[in-house]
Design a protein around this motif. Structure first.
Motif, PDB file in Angstrom:
ATOM      1  N   SER A 273       0.957  -1.220  -0.090  1.00  0.00           N
ATOM      2  CA  SER A 273       0.028  -0.074   0.085  1.00  0.00           C
ATOM      3  C   SER A 273       0.952   1.290  -0.063  1.00  0.00           C
ATOM      4  CB  SER A 273      -0.933  -0.130   1.183  1.00  0.00           C
ATOM      5  OG  SER A 273      -1.705   1.046   1.370  1.00  0.00           O
TER       6      SER A 273
ATOM      7  N   ILE B 257     -10.183   2.581  -6.781  1.00  0.00           N
ATOM      8  CA  ILE B 257     -10.179   1.339  -7.296  1.00  0.00           C
ATOM      9  C   ILE B 257      -9.162   0.353  -6.530  1.00  0.00           C
ATOM     10  CG2 ILE B 257      -9.987  -0.409  -9.279  1.00  0.00           C
ATOM     11  CD1 ILE B 257     -10.501   2.743 -10.726  1.00  0.00           C
ATOM     12  N   SER B 258      -9.489  -0.358  -5.668  1.00  0.00           N
ATOM     13  CA  SER B 258      -8.394  -0.878  -4.693  1.00  0.00           C
ATOM     14  C   SER B 258      -8.878  -2.414  -4.145  1.00  0.00           C
ATOM     15  CB  SER B 258      -8.062  -0.064  -3.468  1.00  0.00           C
ATOM     16  OG  SER B 258      -7.028  -0.687  -2.934  1.00  0.00           O
ATOM     17  N   ASN B 259      -8.133  -3.093  -3.664  1.00  0.00           N
ATOM     18  CA  ASN B 259      -8.548  -4.493  -3.025  1.00  0.00           C
ATOM     19  C   ASN B 259      -9.534  -4.266  -2.003  1.00  0.00           C
ATOM     20  OD1 ASN B 259      -8.269  -7.198  -2.458  1.00  0.00           O
ATOM     21  ND2 ASN B 259      -7.441  -6.739  -0.636  1.00  0.00           N
ATOM     22  N   ASN B 260      -9.415  -3.232  -1.022  1.00  0.00           N
ATOM     23  CA  ASN B 260     -10.155  -2.951  -0.030  1.00  0.00           C
ATOM     24  C   ASN B 260     -10.485  -1.404   0.259  1.00  0.00           C
ATOM     25  OD1 ASN B 260      -8.221  -1.458   1.963  1.00  0.00           O
ATOM     26  ND2 ASN B 260      -6.965  -3.303   1.160  1.00  0.00           N
ATOM     27  N   ALA B 261     -11.352  -1.208   1.077  1.00  0.00           N
ATOM     28  CA  ALA B 261     -11.769   0.196   1.415  1.00  0.00           C
ATOM     29  C   ALA B 261     -11.021   0.752   2.504  1.00  0.00           C
ATOM     30  CB  ALA B 261     -13.189   0.318   1.471  1.00  0.00           C
TER      31      ALA B 261
ATOM     32  N   VAL C  80     -16.006   3.739  -4.193  1.00  0.00           N
ATOM     33  CA  VAL C  80     -15.254   2.808  -4.133  1.00  0.00           C
ATOM     34  C   VAL C  80     -15.438   1.471  -4.742  1.00  0.00           C
ATOM     35  CG1 VAL C  80     -13.811   1.318  -2.470  1.00  0.00           C
ATOM     36  CG2 VAL C  80     -14.444   3.758  -1.813  1.00  0.00           C
TER      37      VAL C  80
ATOM     38  N   CYS D 244     -14.205  -2.247  -5.145  1.00  0.00           N
ATOM     39  CA  CYS D 244     -13.324  -3.171  -4.354  1.00  0.00           C
ATOM     40  C   CYS D 244     -14.007  -4.325  -4.053  1.00  0.00           C
ATOM     41  CB  CYS D 244     -12.920  -2.244  -2.974  1.00  0.00           C
ATOM     42  SG  CYS D 244     -14.124  -2.344  -1.777  1.00  0.00           S
ATOM     43  N   THR D 245     -13.141  -5.297  -3.311  1.00  0.00           N
ATOM     44  CA  THR D 245     -13.337  -6.484  -3.078  1.00  0.00           C
ATOM     45  C   THR D 245     -13.954  -6.623  -1.706  1.00  0.00           C
ATOM     46  OG1 THR D 245     -12.229  -7.644  -4.606  1.00  0.00           O
ATOM     47  CG2 THR D 245     -12.775  -9.079  -2.869  1.00  0.00           C
TER      48      THR D 245
ATOM     49  N   PRO E 120     -14.683  -4.155   1.140  1.00  0.00           N
ATOM     50  CA  PRO E 120     -15.037  -2.903   1.898  1.00  0.00           C
ATOM     51  C   PRO E 120     -14.897  -2.860   3.313  1.00  0.00           C
ATOM     52  CG  PRO E 120     -17.052  -4.104   1.060  1.00  0.00           C
ATOM     53  CD  PRO E 120     -16.046  -4.822   0.733  1.00  0.00           C
TER      54      PRO E 120
ATOM     55  N   GLN F  90     -12.663 -10.623  -5.857  1.00  0.00           N
ATOM     56  CA  GLN F  90     -11.260 -10.428  -6.108  1.00  0.00           C
ATOM     57  C   GLN F  90     -10.782 -10.896  -7.477  1.00  0.00           C
ATOM     58  OE1 GLN F  90      -8.254 -10.132  -2.832  1.00  0.00           O
ATOM     59  NE2 GLN F  90      -7.554 -12.014  -3.577  1.00  0.00           N
TER      60      GLN F  90
ATOM     61  N   LEU G  89     -11.980  -8.577  -9.942  1.00  0.00           N
ATOM     62  CA  LEU G  89     -11.178  -7.213 -10.032  1.00  0.00           C
ATOM     63  C   LEU G  89     -10.028  -7.430 -10.684  1.00  0.00           C
ATOM     64  CD1 LEU G  89     -11.302  -4.404  -8.740  1.00  0.00           C
ATOM     65  CD2 LEU G  89     -10.117  -5.104  -7.004  1.00  0.00           C
TER      66      LEU G  89
END
Length: 229
Positions: free
Chosen positions: A32, A51-55, A74, A76-77, A79, A103, A106
């Motif tokens: 990150s 746009i990311s794996n998580n929030a 957001v 993401c996968t 949140p 995921q 994504l």
């Protein structure tokens, strides 16, 4: 002479704009780019799509962007992670829109954007709420959902080392989404722990070629601590 190295993090993100779609690498804390994210906050850009794996979780990274009320949407996968209280508060208040993406989907959609594909068929999500309103198709007896590429204006990525051409190597699990995000964004901005001279990086270990990188800035533990102070 090609030289993509910037003197400061602020310079690296200077052209961010309101309403931008920004990909952010990382799986949890691994990979990150916290210092680049903080630079986005300092810059002042708002109404962002992340746009990311998580929030985000806790008080840093994406969570800090949410706390500063800079995010409109957001994608993401995950949140809701441990301590993802800033996302939950903003979402429940109706301040943040969420697009939930499995995921694998994504990664496939980001990779499709970077590879110039028009769309991809995936079995993941078929028959669930995530497939509602989407085109489906049976191929060789198996059902698939049509998913479209995810593009971004900017990608913020963390790598272990890079050279002035933008060639990158990553550290173990910190590699995660960085390579495909670098391919899918119009402008890729990278923070690296180490700057190497041309030729010092073993070509066999380079994961992201410099053609996909627009800017990079060195962020060492010392410089990160100074920025935080």
């Amino acid at each position: 002479m090609i030289n993509k190295i910037k003197r400061s993090i602020a310079e690296a993100v200077a052209d961010l704009h309101d309403g931008a779609a920004i990909m952010i690498s990382g799986f949890g804390d691994a990979g990150s780019p916290h210092e680049l994210i903080q630079a986005v906050i300092d810059h002042g850009a708002t109404d962002l799509t992340i746009i990311s794996n998580n929030a985000g979780s806790g008080e840093t990274g994406i969570a800090a962007l949410l706390k500063a009320n800079r995010i409109r949407k957001v994608i993401c996968t995950y949140p809701r992670m441990a301590a993802s209280h800033h996302f939950e508060a903003r979402y429940r208040a109706g301040d943040v829109e969420l697009e939930l993406v499995p995921q694998g989907n994504l990664a496939a959609r980001i990779q499709a954007a970077g590879s110039g594909l028009g769309a991809v068929y995936t079995p993941t999500g078929y028959g669930t709420l995530l497939a509602e309103g989407k085109e489906t198709r049976e191929i060789d007896g198996r059902n698939y959902v049509l998913e479209y590429p995810i593009h971004a204006d900017f990608a913020l990525i963390k790598a272990q080392a890079g050279d002035r051409w933008g060639n990158l190597v990553y550290r173990k699990a910190a590699r995660n989404f960085g390579p495909i995000m670098a391919m899918a964004a119009r402008t890729t901005i990278v923070q690296v722990a180490e700057l190497r001279e041309l030729g010092e990086l073993d070509p066999e270990t380079i994961v992201t070629p410099g053609i996909f990188v627009n800017r990079l800035v060195q962020v060492t533990p010392r410089s990160a601590a100074a920025a935080a102070a």
